[in-house]
Design an enzyme around this catalytic site. Structure first.
Site, PDB file in Angstrom:
ATOM      1  N   HIS A  30      -8.176  -6.792   7.214  1.00  0.00           N
ATOM      2  CA  HIS A  30      -8.043  -5.591   8.258  1.00  0.00           C
ATOM      3  C   HIS A  30      -8.094  -6.419   9.653  1.00  0.00           C
ATOM      4  CE1 HIS A  30      -7.110  -1.461   9.319  1.00  0.00           C
ATOM      5  NE2 HIS A  30      -7.607  -1.728  10.222  1.00  0.00           N
ATOM      6  N   GLU A  65      -2.604  -1.766  -2.945  1.00  0.00           N
ATOM      7  CA  GLU A  65      -3.901  -1.109  -2.314  1.00  0.00           C
ATOM      8  C   GLU A  65      -3.457   0.587  -2.528  1.00  0.00           C
ATOM      9  OE1 GLU A  65      -4.810  -4.237   1.171  1.00  0.00           O
ATOM     10  OE2 GLU A  65      -3.894  -2.303   1.669  1.00  0.00           O
ATOM     11  N   HIS A 107       0.761  -1.065   0.060  1.00  0.00           N
ATOM     12  CA  HIS A 107      -0.035   0.036  -0.103  1.00  0.00           C
ATOM     13  C   HIS A 107       0.911   1.091   0.028  1.00  0.00           C
ATOM     14  CE1 HIS A 107      -3.904   2.068   1.729  1.00  0.00           C
ATOM     15  NE2 HIS A 107      -3.066   3.075   1.067  1.00  0.00           N
TER      16      HIS A 107
END
Length: 240
Positions: A190, A70, A43
């Site tokens: 997550h 991401e 990310h």
């Protein structure tokens, strides 16, 4: 078996805290692949506080497993992923100052924006996934963005799992069934961990992939990366 993509942002955070190239993020991506992960996730944020743009190019050049990038679809991010052409781009609604992703997309408010971004990515042959909560309206609207997948935001599940795991999992089961009904494939991520992953995997139908970073890298400090990846993959075997 549900696929495991390992998010290596935390390895980059450790490297950046001291400068230099220890630990080596590029080598970590190769190790994650060689130790059995089905994918590598990064990310890259605008401030490069963990994964840097250069890391993205370096990793793309050395791994053969699935590469998932991401990020918030800013012009800079879109230019990066169109250049790299990973297997999958996961779109998150994070503002630049966010420490980590903390909410799913409002697909009603941002429908046209997401439609445009996803159409642009599909022109480059990139599979798309959008980060989303369990709200039914948001999932239905997600299908109208033409995304291939949604990634269920699992922090609420992880938070409530130690209190009442049946209550914690219920909205995610409903969300997964609805997503499948409207033609979306399902990822999740997550705060998934060795504590809560097996139950999540067993109870969520149609789950294709989980992306796990923080807990997995923390466990690897004690157990070693190879053993940790094996343990996480053990949680993802679907019972026949």
């Amino acid at each position: 078996m549900t696929k495991l993509s390992v998010n290596i942002n935390k390895i980059a955070t450790l490297r950046n805290s001291r400068g230099g190239n220890m630990p080596d993020v590029q080598k970590a991506a190769v190790d994650v692949q060689d130790f059995g992960a089905d994918g590598v996730t990064v990310h890259p944020r605008p401030d490069e506080r963990h994964i840097r743009r250069k890391d993205v190019y370096d990793i793309k050049g050395v791994i053969k497993t699935e590469f998932n990038i991401e990020g918030y679809p800013s012009p800079d991010f879109l230019n990066l992923v169109k250049s790299v052409k990973p297997h999958q781009v996961t779109l998150v609604p994070d503002p630049p100052e966010a420490i980590t992703s903390n909410a799913g997309w409002d697909t009603i408010q941002h429908l046209s924006f997401l439609q445009d971004v996803i159409a642009e990515l599909k022109e480059y042959g990139i599979r798309t996934s959008i980060f989303i909560g369990t709200d039914a309206e948001m999932i239905i609207k997600a299908s109208e963005t033409n995304t291939d997948r949604v990634e269920l935001y699992t922090e609420p599940y992880a938070t409530h799992y130690p209190i009442d795991r049946e209550k914690a999992i219920a909205p995610f089961v409903e969300a997964a069934n609805l997503a499948n009904k409207v033609g979306l494939k399902i990822n999740a991520g997550h705060d998934l961990s060795l504590e809560n992953l097996r139950f999540f995997n067993e109870r969520i139908p149609f789950l294709k992939e989980v992306s796990i970073g923080h807990a997995l890298i923390a466990d690897a400090l004690y157990l070693g990366l190879e053993k940790t990846i094996a343990l996480y993959k053990d949680q993802l075997v679907k019972e026949k």
